[in-house]
Each structure stands twice: as structure tokens, then as C-alpha cells.
Design a protein around this motif. Structure first.
Motif, PDB file in Angstrom:
ATOM      1  N   LEU A   5      19.555  44.034  -3.418  1.00 33.19           N
ATOM      2  CA  LEU A   5      20.145  43.425  -4.428  1.00 33.19           C
ATOM      3  C   LEU A   5      21.407  43.831  -4.698  1.00 33.19           C
ATOM      4  CD1 LEU A   5      17.012  44.192  -7.225  1.00 33.19           C
ATOM      5  CD2 LEU A   5      17.540  42.178  -6.140  1.00 33.19           C
ATOM      6  N   MET A   6      21.974  45.061  -4.430  1.00 36.66           N
ATOM      7  CA  MET A   6      23.263  45.171  -4.517  1.00 36.66           C
ATOM      8  C   MET A   6      24.210  44.234  -3.568  1.00 36.66           C
ATOM      9  SD  MET A   6      23.639  47.170  -7.051  1.00 36.66           S
ATOM     10  CE  MET A   6      25.374  47.537  -7.048  1.00 36.66           C
ATOM     11  N   LEU A 124      28.164  32.039 -10.548  1.00 38.51           N
ATOM     12  CA  LEU A 124      28.122  33.085  -9.709  1.00 38.51           C
ATOM     13  C   LEU A 124      28.411  34.441 -10.014  1.00 38.51           C
ATOM     14  CD1 LEU A 124      29.972  31.347  -6.841  1.00 38.51           C
ATOM     15  CD2 LEU A 124      27.603  31.693  -6.803  1.00 38.51           C
ATOM     16  N   GLY A 125      29.356  34.529 -11.078  1.00 35.72           N
ATOM     17  CA  GLY A 125      29.591  36.000 -11.504  1.00 35.72           C
ATOM     18  C   GLY A 125      28.375  36.462 -12.428  1.00 35.72           C
ATOM     19  N   ILE A 126      27.537  35.540 -13.161  1.00 32.41           N
ATOM     20  CA  ILE A 126      26.632  35.988 -14.069  1.00 32.41           C
ATOM     21  C   ILE A 126      25.490  36.414 -12.989  1.00 32.41           C
ATOM     22  CG2 ILE A 126      24.735  35.014 -15.508  1.00 32.41           C
ATOM     23  CD1 ILE A 126      26.785  33.383 -16.957  1.00 32.41           C
ATOM     24  N   GLY A 127      25.036  35.573 -11.892  1.00 34.95           N
ATOM     25  CA  GLY A 127      24.327  35.972 -10.903  1.00 34.95           C
ATOM     26  C   GLY A 127      24.500  37.152 -10.396  1.00 34.95           C
ATOM     27  N   GLY A 128      25.871  37.450  -9.802  1.00 36.06           N
ATOM     28  CA  GLY A 128      26.029  38.667  -9.179  1.00 36.06           C
ATOM     29  C   GLY A 128      25.997  39.989 -10.053  1.00 36.06           C
ATOM     30  N   VAL A 133      22.894  44.682 -12.130  1.00 36.59           N
ATOM     31  CA  VAL A 133      22.128  45.382 -13.002  1.00 36.59           C
ATOM     32  C   VAL A 133      20.598  45.912 -12.398  1.00 36.59           C
ATOM     33  CG1 VAL A 133      20.633  45.019 -15.153  1.00 36.59           C
ATOM     34  CG2 VAL A 133      23.376  44.523 -15.077  1.00 36.59           C
ATOM     35  N   PHE A 134      19.972  44.680 -11.909  1.00 32.34           N
ATOM     36  CA  PHE A 134      18.715  45.045 -11.441  1.00 32.34           C
ATOM     37  C   PHE A 134      18.654  46.103 -10.082  1.00 32.34           C
ATOM     38  CE2 PHE A 134      17.383  41.008 -13.380  1.00 32.34           C
ATOM     39  CZ  PHE A 134      16.692  41.474 -14.347  1.00 32.34           C
TER      40      PHE A 134
END
Length: 143
Positions: A5-6, A124-128, A133-134
Motif C-alpha cells: 500500500l505504501m 492521483l494525489g487523493i488516491g495516493g 492512510v490505509f
């Protein structure tokens, strides 16, 4: 799982940064202009969440001129539920004016709107950010 995820988060945030810088340079150098919608194209597709339904997707063909060079670009013009829907269901009509920003050197054009210019780096920024966060907090927590 957290490492994956990271990794996704870092890739998406890096892409958002690179594309954001490219768009900022484009906006700084581009000239606002207008084009004319010269054609509406349609195609049948499947839209929506599960269950996916039949729909017609529309694309506007916009013609613009830069330094006596006439060019065309395509942009989304909406969708309508059902197959083979009429072009009158599109967001634009043939002959409508369309606001653009055109780079004078490359003659590249983008829609002169917030989503047209900044939509991709924002998404892309929101997805990243969500992957980060997860990856840092939500996944792998045990009770």
C-alpha cells in the motif's frame, strides 16, 4: 500488505507531483483561447457501478486555431443511459464555443476548466493519500 500500500501511495503521489508541475508550467505559458465544437461522436458502452448498464458515451471534437494552424482535440461530452442515444443528449452541441488553454510553442490544448487542467493530478494525489492512510493506519490492525 502495508508495504504494498505504501509503495502504491508513493508511486501515485510521485505521479501527482510530476504531472502537477507539468500542468503548472503549461498553465503559466498557455494562452486562453476558444475553439468550436465541430462534431459529436458517440459510442455504446457499459456505465455505472454493478450492475453495469448500457449507455452511450459522447465525445466532442473541438477545432481551434493557433498561429494560422488549425488543430482538433477530443474531450468528453457526457453520457446517456441506453444504447444508440441521440447526439442531442451530449453536453455540447455542434457550433458551441469551447474554452481552451493552448501552449503557443507546442500547440497542445487542454480544456480551460479546473477539472480539465488539474483533475488528473488532484485524483492521483487523493488516491495516493488514501493508500498512504490505509498503509500507515488502517490495514493490518488486529483486535
Amino acid at each position: 500488505m502495508k508495504a504494498v500500500l505504501m509503495l502504491f501511495a508513493l508511486v501515485l503521489l510521485a505521479l501527482a507531483g510530476v504531472i502537477g508541475v507539468q500542468r503548472a508550467n503549461f498553465v503559466r505559458q498557455a494562452v486562453p483561447t476558444s475553439g468550436i465544437v465541430v462534431d459529436i461522436e458517440s459510442r455504446n458502452a457499459r456505465c455505472g457501478r454493478k450492475p453495469r448498464r448500457a449507455c452511450t458515451k459522447f465525445t466532442a471534437v473541438v477545432e481551434y486555431t493557433v498561429a494560422n494552424d488549425t488543430r482538433r482535440m477530443r474531450t468528453g461530452a457526457g453520457q446517456s443511459r441506453g444504447r444508440d442515444e441521440p447526439e442531442s443528449e451530449a453536453s455540447y452541441d455542434v457550433g458551441d464555443a469551447f474554452a481552451l488553454r493552448v501552449h503557443p510553442a507546442t500547440r497542445e490544448a487542454l480544456p480551460d476548466s479546473t477539472m480539465g487542467l488539474w483533475g488528473l493530478p488532484i485524483m492521483l494525489g487523493i488516491g495516493g493519500g488514501l493508500f498512504a492512510v490505509f498503509g500507515l493506519w488502517g490495514v493490518g490492525r488486529r483486535r
